[in-house]
Design a protein around this motif. Structure first.
Motif, PDB file in Angstrom:
ATOM      1  N   SER A  61     -40.749 -49.385  11.357  1.00 29.59           N
ATOM      2  CA  SER A  61     -40.579 -50.786  11.838  1.00 29.59           C
ATOM      3  C   SER A  61     -39.339 -50.702  12.604  1.00 29.59           C
ATOM      4  CB  SER A  61     -40.695 -51.365  11.254  1.00 29.59           C
ATOM      5  OG  SER A  61     -39.956 -51.706  10.338  1.00 29.59           O
ATOM      6  N   ALA A  62     -39.200 -51.961  13.705  1.00 30.73           N
ATOM      7  CA  ALA A  62     -37.670 -51.933  14.507  1.00 30.73           C
ATOM      8  C   ALA A  62     -36.893 -52.817  13.325  1.00 30.73           C
ATOM      9  CB  ALA A  62     -38.167 -52.906  15.624  1.00 30.73           C
ATOM     10  N   VAL A  63     -37.430 -53.374  12.449  1.00 26.70           N
ATOM     11  CA  VAL A  63     -36.292 -53.972  11.576  1.00 26.70           C
ATOM     12  C   VAL A  63     -35.779 -53.162  10.965  1.00 26.70           C
ATOM     13  CG1 VAL A  63     -36.338 -56.489   9.901  1.00 26.70           C
ATOM     14  CG2 VAL A  63     -37.509 -56.639  12.129  1.00 26.70           C
ATOM     15  N   ASN A  64     -37.285 -51.927  10.556  1.00 23.75           N
ATOM     16  CA  ASN A  64     -36.096 -51.024   9.014  1.00 23.75           C
ATOM     17  C   ASN A  64     -35.366 -50.504   9.434  1.00 23.75           C
ATOM     18  OD1 ASN A  64     -36.360 -49.590   6.842  1.00 23.75           O
ATOM     19  ND2 ASN A  64     -38.757 -49.192   7.253  1.00 23.75           N
ATOM     20  N   VAL A  65     -35.374 -50.281  11.073  1.00 25.10           N
ATOM     21  CA  VAL A  65     -33.966 -49.251  11.456  1.00 25.10           C
ATOM     22  C   VAL A  65     -33.118 -50.030  11.626  1.00 25.10           C
ATOM     23  CG1 VAL A  65     -33.880 -48.326  13.413  1.00 25.10           C
ATOM     24  CG2 VAL A  65     -36.280 -48.186  12.553  1.00 25.10           C
ATOM     25  N   SER A  66     -33.249 -50.895  12.170  1.00 20.80           N
ATOM     26  CA  SER A  66     -32.116 -52.002  12.654  1.00 20.80           C
ATOM     27  C   SER A  66     -31.435 -52.136  12.067  1.00 20.80           C
ATOM     28  CB  SER A  66     -32.538 -53.269  13.179  1.00 20.80           C
ATOM     29  OG  SER A  66     -33.699 -54.320  12.873  1.00 20.80           O
ATOM     30  N   SER A  67     -32.483 -52.388  10.469  1.00 16.13           N
ATOM     31  CA  SER A  67     -31.077 -53.276   9.127  1.00 16.13           C
ATOM     32  C   SER A  67     -30.183 -51.864   9.094  1.00 16.13           C
ATOM     33  CB  SER A  67     -32.341 -53.617   8.108  1.00 16.13           C
ATOM     34  OG  SER A  67     -32.403 -51.941   7.843  1.00 16.13           O
ATOM     35  N   LEU A  68     -30.188 -51.208   9.369  1.00 14.56           N
ATOM     36  CA  LEU A  68     -29.592 -49.329   9.481  1.00 14.56           C
ATOM     37  C   LEU A  68     -27.489 -49.827   9.133  1.00 14.56           C
ATOM     38  CD1 LEU A  68     -31.363 -46.441   9.235  1.00 14.56           C
ATOM     39  CD2 LEU A  68     -30.688 -47.324   7.060  1.00 14.56           C
ATOM     40  N   PHE A  69     -28.125 -50.818  10.974  1.00 12.19           N
ATOM     41  CA  PHE A  69     -26.546 -51.091  11.436  1.00 12.19           C
ATOM     42  C   PHE A  69     -26.038 -51.880  10.778  1.00 12.19           C
ATOM     43  CE2 PHE A  69     -29.526 -49.549  14.568  1.00 12.19           C
ATOM     44  CZ  PHE A  69     -28.592 -48.812  15.938  1.00 12.19           C
ATOM     45  N   TYR A  70     -26.806 -52.804   9.609  1.00 14.75           N
ATOM     46  CA  TYR A  70     -25.583 -53.092   8.529  1.00 14.75           C
ATOM     47  C   TYR A  70     -24.567 -52.376   8.216  1.00 14.75           C
ATOM     48  CZ  TYR A  70     -27.728 -57.376   8.990  1.00 14.75           C
ATOM     49  OH  TYR A  70     -28.223 -59.580   9.710  1.00 14.75           O
ATOM     50  N   LEU A  71     -24.283 -51.425   7.143  1.00 12.01           N
ATOM     51  CA  LEU A  71     -23.816 -50.259   7.064  1.00 12.01           C
ATOM     52  C   LEU A  71     -22.829 -49.879   8.116  1.00 12.01           C
ATOM     53  CD1 LEU A  71     -26.134 -48.583   4.846  1.00 12.01           C
ATOM     54  CD2 LEU A  71     -24.705 -50.173   4.064  1.00 12.01           C
ATOM     55  N   THR A  72     -22.510 -50.041   9.150  1.00 17.18           N
ATOM     56  CA  THR A  72     -21.986 -49.112  10.233  1.00 17.18           C
ATOM     57  C   THR A  72     -20.710 -50.008   9.822  1.00 17.18           C
ATOM     58  OG1 THR A  72     -23.499 -48.850  11.758  1.00 17.18           O
ATOM     59  CG2 THR A  72     -21.197 -48.648  12.116  1.00 17.18           C
ATOM     60  N   PRO A  73     -20.367 -51.542   9.349  1.00 15.56           N
ATOM     61  CA  PRO A  73     -18.764 -51.799   9.664  1.00 15.56           C
ATOM     62  C   PRO A  73     -18.264 -51.140   8.163  1.00 15.56           C
ATOM     63  CG  PRO A  73     -20.352 -53.253  10.765  1.00 15.56           C
ATOM     64  CD  PRO A  73     -20.971 -52.352   9.809  1.00 15.56           C
ATOM     65  N   PRO A  74     -18.986 -51.887   7.211  1.00 12.87           N
ATOM     66  CA  PRO A  74     -18.041 -51.412   5.617  1.00 12.87           C
ATOM     67  C   PRO A  74     -18.076 -49.494   6.135  1.00 12.87           C
ATOM     68  CG  PRO A  74     -19.912 -53.085   5.460  1.00 12.87           C
ATOM     69  CD  PRO A  74     -20.669 -52.369   6.886  1.00 12.87           C
ATOM     70  N   LEU A  75     -19.047 -49.490   5.698  1.00 16.10           N
ATOM     71  CA  LEU A  75     -18.335 -47.288   6.312  1.00 16.10           C
ATOM     72  C   LEU A  75     -17.328 -46.761   7.273  1.00 16.10           C
ATOM     73  CD1 LEU A  75     -19.160 -45.013   4.529  1.00 16.10           C
ATOM     74  CD2 LEU A  75     -21.433 -44.458   6.127  1.00 16.10           C
ATOM     75  N   THR A  76     -17.104 -47.690   8.156  1.00 17.67           N
ATOM     76  CA  THR A  76     -16.475 -47.136   9.429  1.00 17.67           C
ATOM     77  C   THR A  76     -15.033 -47.694   8.521  1.00 17.67           C
ATOM     78  OG1 THR A  76     -18.032 -46.986  11.291  1.00 17.67           O
ATOM     79  CG2 THR A  76     -15.400 -48.013  11.396  1.00 17.67           C
ATOM     80  N   ALA A  77     -14.788 -48.708   7.815  1.00 17.05           N
ATOM     81  CA  ALA A  77     -13.562 -49.101   7.211  1.00 17.05           C
ATOM     82  C   ALA A  77     -13.475 -48.311   6.417  1.00 17.05           C
ATOM     83  CB  ALA A  77     -14.430 -50.731   6.324  1.00 17.05           C
ATOM     84  N   LEU A  78     -14.644 -47.541   5.531  1.00 12.21           N
ATOM     85  CA  LEU A  78     -13.958 -46.709   4.376  1.00 12.21           C
ATOM     86  C   LEU A  78     -13.392 -45.633   5.196  1.00 12.21           C
ATOM     87  CD1 LEU A  78     -14.005 -45.923   1.276  1.00 12.21           C
ATOM     88  CD2 LEU A  78     -16.616 -45.138   2.204  1.00 12.21           C
ATOM     89  N   ILE A  79     -13.880 -44.952   6.443  1.00  9.36           N
ATOM     90  CA  ILE A  79     -13.139 -43.437   6.823  1.00  9.36           C
ATOM     91  C   ILE A  79     -12.608 -43.856   7.481  1.00  9.36           C
ATOM     92  CG2 ILE A  79     -14.327 -42.391   9.120  1.00  9.36           C
ATOM     93  CD1 ILE A  79     -16.710 -42.661   8.226  1.00  9.36           C
ATOM     94  N   ALA A  80     -11.599 -45.602   8.484  1.00 10.14           N
ATOM     95  CA  ALA A  80     -10.511 -46.074   8.400  1.00 10.14           C
ATOM     96  C   ALA A  80      -9.718 -45.422   7.221  1.00 10.14           C
ATOM     97  CB  ALA A  80      -9.945 -46.917   9.094  1.00 10.14           C
ATOM     98  N   TRP A  81      -9.716 -46.246   6.091  1.00  9.95           N
ATOM     99  CA  TRP A  81      -8.861 -46.099   4.936  1.00  9.95           C
ATOM    100  C   TRP A  81      -9.151 -44.942   4.648  1.00  9.95           C
ATOM    101  CZ3 TRP A  81     -10.464 -44.740  -0.065  1.00  9.95           C
ATOM    102  CH2 TRP A  81      -9.609 -44.473  -0.768  1.00  9.95           C
TER     103      TRP A  81
END
Length: 291
Positions: free
Chosen positions: A238-258
């Motif tokens: 579903s569109a909502v199911n897929v779009s909820s994945l984008f919530y993990l992008t900023p936290p994981l980006t912060a982890l990779i930047a660390w």
């Protein structure tokens, strides 16, 4: 493939999260739209060769071709163009990620009346928790005043583009070959981006090793790998199911930047990371259970 299906969302998040990292490496050596234009051209050549080698079917329905082109302009051209322009004009990557991170809320608000998808109360709770987690992670990385105005506008355009693009593709492009269809999508994005770059930039590029490495990563891992996974996820979920994945992008980006740049994660950021993960899990598990 069925055995790997549960792992696809996590692989997508991992790849998608490296987009800001690649931009950080490459943007000092090229203007944003010129950077993206070169990236799109390389992706088109690569995917076209793969499609031809595999004898992939090409869309013959003119309406499908137009729909694919529109989705490509939204999901690739306007979304990535907005993100790169915002970062290049001084908007911190964290704030850019936060703005774009509101996409699941807009998708959830729109999916019901556009796609007829049911958004449950628990799912809304998960989406809200995910957004709160993203806000905590990003707020822990913001120092000083937040630049608004011209720098914020491209990020807002990116937010609207990825939201509308996800819904549009789910409704009008439910089935297409990922190799040939993606060529059409990236060609439309390249045309728009190339015209905009020619009109507003010098298109001069410093081909430093750092830029070449970032470019190759963004082409292979993001534009080919992550986008193919996104298309698969849009098609199967579903569109909502897929779009909820984008919530993990900023936290994981912060982890990779660390890990790469020694950018420290504060206790507030770690708390936000956990909240975002919990929110996404709640939203996705509820969506899966409601099928």
């Amino acid at each position: 493939m069925p055995l790997l299906q549960p792992l696809l969302p996590f692989l997508f998040v991992l790849l998608w999260s490296t987009g800001f990292i690649g931009a950080r490496f490459g943007l000092p050596h090229a203007e944003p739209l010129s950077f993206l234009f070169i990236r799109y051209l390389l992706v088109i050549v690569l995917l076209a060769l793969l499609a031809l080698a595999a004898r992939a079917p090409w869309p013959r329905d003119a309406r499908l071709i137009v729909h694919l082109a529109i989705a490509g302009v939204l999901v690739h051209g306007l979304y990535l163009g907005g993100v790169f322009l915002a970062i290049a004009q001084g908007l911190p990557a964290g704030i850019t990620a936060l703005v774009v991170g509101m996409q699941p809320l807009l998708t959830a608000a729109s999916a019901g009346w556009l796609l007829g998808e049911r958004v449950t109360r628990r799912q809304w709770l998960g989406l809200a928790a995910g957004f709160a987690g993203v806000a905590l992670v990003v707020s822990s990385k913001i120092n000083g005043e937040v630049p608004l105005g011209a720098a914020l506008l491209p990020a807002l355009v990116a937010l609207l583009a990825i939201t509308v693009g996800t819904l549009y593709q789910k409704r009008f492009c439910p089935q297409f070959d990922l190799r040939s269809g993606s060529v059409i999508q990236f060609a439309a994005a390249a045309l728009l981006t190339g015209l905009a770059a020619a009109a507003s930039e010098t298109m001069v590029i410093d081909w430093a090793p750092e830029f070449v490495g970032a470019l190759l990563w963004l082409v292979l891992a993001l534009s080919v790998g992550a986008i193919s996974l996104l298309n698969l996820l849009i098609r199967s979920g579903s569109a909502v199911n897929v779009s909820s994945l984008f919530y993990l992008t900023p936290p994981l980006t912060a982890l990779i930047a660390w890990l790469l740049f020694d950018e420290r994660l504060t206790p507030l950021a770690l708390a936000g990371f956990g909240l975002a993960v919990s929110g996404v899990y709640l939203a996705r598990s509820t969506a899966s259970a409601s099928k």
